[in-house]
Structure formats: structure tokens, C-alpha cells
Design an enzyme around this catalytic site. Structure first.
Site, PDB file in Angstrom:
ATOM      1  N   GLN A 149       1.933  -5.763  -3.172  1.00  0.00           N
ATOM      2  CA  GLN A 149       2.298  -5.833  -1.751  1.00  0.00           C
ATOM      3  C   GLN A 149       3.701  -5.239  -1.524  1.00  0.00           C
ATOM      4  OE1 GLN A 149       1.254  -9.305  -2.929  1.00  0.00           O
ATOM      5  NE2 GLN A 149      -0.841  -8.726  -2.637  1.00  0.00           N
ATOM      6  N   GLY A 191      -5.007  -4.602  -5.340  1.00  0.00           N
ATOM      7  CA  GLY A 191      -5.774  -3.394  -5.117  1.00  0.00           C
ATOM      8  C   GLY A 191      -5.023  -2.094  -5.234  1.00  0.00           C
ATOM      9  N   HIS A 192      -4.586  -1.762  -6.441  1.00  0.00           N
ATOM     10  CA  HIS A 192      -3.996  -0.444  -6.665  1.00  0.00           C
ATOM     11  C   HIS A 192      -5.100   0.577  -6.885  1.00  0.00           C
ATOM     12  CE1 HIS A 192       0.014  -1.814  -6.843  1.00  0.00           C
ATOM     13  NE2 HIS A 192      -0.144  -2.524  -7.927  1.00  0.00           N
ATOM     14  N   ASP A 203       0.816  -1.219   0.000  1.00  0.00           N
ATOM     15  CA  ASP A 203       0.000   0.000   0.000  1.00  0.00           C
ATOM     16  C   ASP A 203       0.850   1.269   0.000  1.00  0.00           C
ATOM     17  OD1 ASP A 203      -2.223  -1.760   0.461  1.00  0.00           O
ATOM     18  OD2 ASP A 203      -1.712  -1.715   2.593  1.00  0.00           O
ATOM     19  N   LYS A 215       0.070   4.467  -8.110  1.00  0.00           N
ATOM     20  CA  LYS A 215       0.247   5.800  -8.697  1.00  0.00           C
ATOM     21  C   LYS A 215       1.605   5.908  -9.400  1.00  0.00           C
ATOM     22  CE  LYS A 215       1.101  10.532  -7.853  1.00  0.00           C
ATOM     23  NZ  LYS A 215       1.155  11.697  -7.002  1.00  0.00           N
ATOM     24  N   LYS A 261       2.279   2.306  -4.905  1.00  0.00           N
ATOM     25  CA  LYS A 261       2.919   1.813  -6.136  1.00  0.00           C
ATOM     26  C   LYS A 261       2.029   2.050  -7.333  1.00  0.00           C
ATOM     27  CE  LYS A 261       3.050  -2.296  -4.647  1.00  0.00           C
ATOM     28  NZ  LYS A 261       2.565  -1.974  -3.303  1.00  0.00           N
TER      29      LYS A 261
END
Ligand code: GDP
Length: 426
Positions: A226, A45-46, A18, A23, A21
Site C-alpha cells: 500500500q 497485490g503486486h 499501487d 516492479k 512498488k
């Protein structure tokens, strides 16, 4: 990051995930020809914000938002096919054309509904704080040599014989774990039959595609999910994910040799967060932890779970720099610290009265370490509009210099807001 000699670059999280990455990859993807996901699954989950649209991409590389970019889901990923198509539908609804730009490795393993049932049952017993998406059980099956791969869908008539033994085994395990849930064979067969005609057109020998791209000097971005401290080998075991998140995993999981990689960019927050269970030595006390969470919007993109928040931990980042061979650092969310009068930075640990400069192997030792803090003066000015390092408040520059010094890796990017343009290239 890309230049004549640096065409194949890995982007990894260098904390507990989190780090933003999504962005960074989005900004770098603008200059890339290929973006490859190499490990993990739909637990990634980006979040990427473009204009007033927010995209949450779990499996498809965020490079898909750029027209000229080819995106690959590599062999190291465990693919949740239904979620993939849901993501694709969302992109198409928002007018993003993915035709001929998305490929899935024919060697990637599938996450099936029985994996999710097993994940839920084992989480009840083991409490590792997993996202419950079946990722761990799918990797277990991969290494147990009983996985089902994308390539298997090419012979969908074999679905029933392939699945019979797997579903039986899953149900035995569920019973052993005390779960009342059972996987249904017919449902699984029907699922594979339904998916095969949609998924096989996307399937390719993606390792070969990446190999050609590298050989031709195309710009290739290998995108990690991750972070280093969640790596199954190097993370805070057993509170880790089931794959190698570090840069070594990028070669294996995308199908190229390690010599193909020219650089490794580690993404870190200007502070530290962690979701799920396990130690977080620099966790901030109340009310600072809550304030970081609020200002940084620290809630899981997939699960909505509040993240635990703390101060920058140099021991963690130094360790991540070593196990990843980082060549550059991207510091994100500097703006979140704008209003703090004082900003502690964890420069080392004390364990049982002794200095401890390296990451201990035992998770128990890490939960007992006492962080040693250095207190930095806050800048107390907004940084969101800054685009050049020299325009940052002196205290913010001093803070970044110290992070660079402590981690031993040059800072290449500083992110000062959620928007794509809110970035300083150093
Ligand atoms: P990832 O998986 O590493 O991409 O991280 P997430 O997407 O889960 O979390 C990153 C979150 O931080 C997203 O909501 C981003 O929009 C946001 N973000 C990224 N960079 C910055 C930044 O520099 N400042 C602020 N305030 N938010 C950021």
C-alpha cells in the site's frame, strides 16, 4: 540503491498504493540477498511482468522470482495461509523453486475465514472500500490480544480450545452487525489441522534472520505494501488500511531496530491514483481521468476495481517524504503521460481561501481543498525505450526535475514501462 554503506533499504509507496512498488522491488531484488514483507496481508497485490509472464503476488515477496533471494513474510504481516499456498502452487507450476527460500515469521498473525465474514459485514455498515479479505478484523484481533499466530500451529492439538472462544465472539459480532452469516467452529479446527503440517516447516524467528543478515552486511530489502496515505496513523483516516505502511512500520514489522535501516526509497507514480473511497484532491476531470486509467491500466490487481486517477500531487509526496524519511524517489509510469499535450501538477492546496501546504488531519478538510495547479508542457514522444536520463525528451526531464524540487527528494529511478528492463537509473 545498495552500496557499501547502504545494505538495508526500505521501499514504500509514497501515495495511495499501487505505485508500481512490485516492479521496483523486483528490479532491486536482483541485487538483494533478502526481501522482507513487513505489513499488510493478501490485499497487497503486486503485479510483476517477466518476459511474457505476469505474476500477481499478494503475500509472497516478489523477490521469490529471483533464484538467490531469500524471502520473508515478517511478523507485521497478517497471513492468509490458504492464499499463501495457492500462490506457492502457482509459482511451482511455473517452474519457480522456492525450497529453503521462503520463511514466515512465527509471530505473524493468521487471517481466518471468520475475519473475512466480519470484514464483509462491517464493510456493509462502514463503507471504507476495503478488499474484504479479513485484514482489518485480523489486525483488530491482534491488538485486542486474541489473535492466532503462526507459532500456535506448532501445538495444533490446542486448535479447538483456541478457536472456540474466537468463533463464538465472531458470531456474536456478526449477529450484532445484522449479518446472517455464521462461522463454523469445526470448519476452522479442520482448517488449522490441515494447514499446520504445511505451514510450520516455513515458520521461523524471522526477526533473528533479518538481524543476522543486517549484521553480516547482506543486502536486505524491506518491502512495504500500500502507500503512505493509507497508513493507519498518517493516512487519510478512516479511509486507510489497518497497519503502518510507512518506513517506521518496516522496523517493527520485520523485527529489527530502526537503526538497522540505511535508506528509504519512496515509489510514486508520475501522476496519482487511488482505489476505494476517500478524498483525492487532484482527481482529473473527464476525459483526462479516464484517459489516465486506460493508458495506465489502472484497475486493481486483486479486485479488478477501476482506480480513480488524477495529477501528481506534490503536497501528498512532500508529506510522504516527511513521515517516511525518504532518501530517494522512484518515479513510475512516466510513459503513461507520453501523449498528453499538457500535464497539470498539484503544487499546493487552498482551503477556505487560505494557502494550505500541509496535509490536514481531517479527511473532511482534505475533501474540501482546492488544488493549485502548475501546467507543464507534455513531451508527446514515446519514452518506453529510453534507458538514460539524458535521452529523455527535455520536457520530460523538466517535469521530473520539478517533481524532485517539489517533493524535496532526489529521483533515483524512473520507470518507463511495465517490463523489468524499462527503467532508468539516475
Ligand atoms: P504495486 O502494488 O505498487 O506494485 O502496484 P500494482 O502492481 O498494483 O500496479 C502497478 C501496475 O503498473 C502493474 O500493472 C505494473 O506492471 C505497471 N507498471 C509498473 N511500472 C510501470 C511503468 O513504468 N509504466 C507502465 N506503463 N506500467 C507500469
Amino acid at each position: 540503491m545498495f552500496d557499501a554503506k547502504t545494505t538495508c533499504v526500505v521501499v514504500v509507496g509514497a501515495q495511495w498504493g499501487d505505485e508500481g512498488k512490485g516492479k521496483l522491488v523486483d528490479v532491486l531484488a536482483e541485487r538483494a540477498d533478502f526481501v522482507v514483507r513487513y505489513q499488510g496481508g493478501a490485499n497487497a497485490g503486486h503485479t510483476v511482468v517477466i518476459g511474457d509472464k505476469q505474476f500477481i503476488l499478494r503475500q509472497i515477496p516478489s523477490g521469490i522470482l529471483h533464484r538467490g533471494v531469500t524471502c520473508i513474510i515478517g511478523n507485521g504481516v497478517v497471513l492468509e495461509p490458504e492464499n499463501l499456498f495457492a500462490e506457492l502452487d502457482q509459482l511451482h507450476q511455473r517452474g519457480i523453486d522456492t525450497t529453503g527460500r521462503l520463511f514466515v515469521s512465527d509471530r505473524a498473525h493468521l487471517v481466518l475465514p471468520y475475519h473475512k465474514l466480519l470484514d464483509a459485514a462491517s464493510e456493509k455498515n462502514q463503507k471504507l472500500g476495503t478488499t474484504g479479505r479479513g485484514i482489518g478484523p485480523a489486525y483488530e484481533d491482534k491488538y485486542g490480544r486474541r489473535g492466532i499466530r503462526v507459532v500456535d500451529l506448532r501445538r495444533v492439538e490446542c486448535a479447538r480450545p483456541l478457536l472456540t472462544e474466537r468463533v463464538r465472539r465472531a458470531n456474536q459480532l456478526l449477529e450484532m452487525m445484522g449479518s446472517n452469516e455464521r462461522a463454523d467452529l469445526d470448519q476452522h479446527v479442520e482448517l488449522l489441522e490441515r494447514l499446520a503440517p504445511k505451514l510450520t516447516p516455513l515458520a521461523a524467528d524471522t526477526g533473528l534472520m533479518v538481524h543476522h543478515a543486517v549484521r553480516e552486511g547482506r543486502r536486505v530489502l524491506l518491502e512495504g505494501a500500500q502507500g503512505a496515505l493509507l497508513d493507519v496513523d498518517h493516512g487519510t483516516y478512516p479511509y486507510v488500511t489497518s497497519s503502518n505502511t510507512t518506513s517506521g512500520g518496516a522496523a517493527v514489522g520485520s523485527g529489527v531496530g530502526p537503526t538497522a535501516i540505511d535508506g528509504v526509497l519512496g515509489v510514486v507514480k508520475a501522476y496519482t491514483t487511488r482505489v476505494g473511497n476517500g478524498p483525492l484532491p487532484t482527481e482529473a476531470e473527464s476525459p483526462y481521468g479516464e484517459r489516465l486509467r486506460e493508458l495506465g491500466g489502472e484497475f486493481g490487481a486483486v479486485t479488478g476495481r477501476p482506480r480513480r486517477c488524477g495529477w501528481f500531487d506534490a503536497t501528498v509526496v512532500r508529506y510522504a517524504a516527511r513521515v517516511n524519511g525518504l532518501t530517494g524517489l522512484a518515479v513510475t509510469k512516466l510513459d503513461v503521460l507520453d501523449s498528453f499535450t499538457e500535464i497539470p501538477v498539484g503544487i499546493g492546496y487552498r482551503l477556505a481561501g487560505k494557502t494550505c501546504d500541509e496535509m490536514p488531519a481531517e479527511v473532511d478538510a482534505l475533501s474540501r481543498v482546492q488544488p493549485v495547479y502548475e501546467i507543464h508542457k507534455g513531451w508527446q514522444e514515446p519514452t518506453g525505450a529510453v534507458r538514460r536520463l539524458v535521452d529523455l525528451p527535455p520536457a520530460a526531464r523538466a517535469y521530473l526535475n520539478r517533481l524532485e524540487e517539489l517533493s524535496g527528494v532526489p529521483v533515483r529511478y524512473v520507470s518507463v514501462g511495465t517490463r523489468r528492463d524499462q527503467i532508468i537509473e539516475v
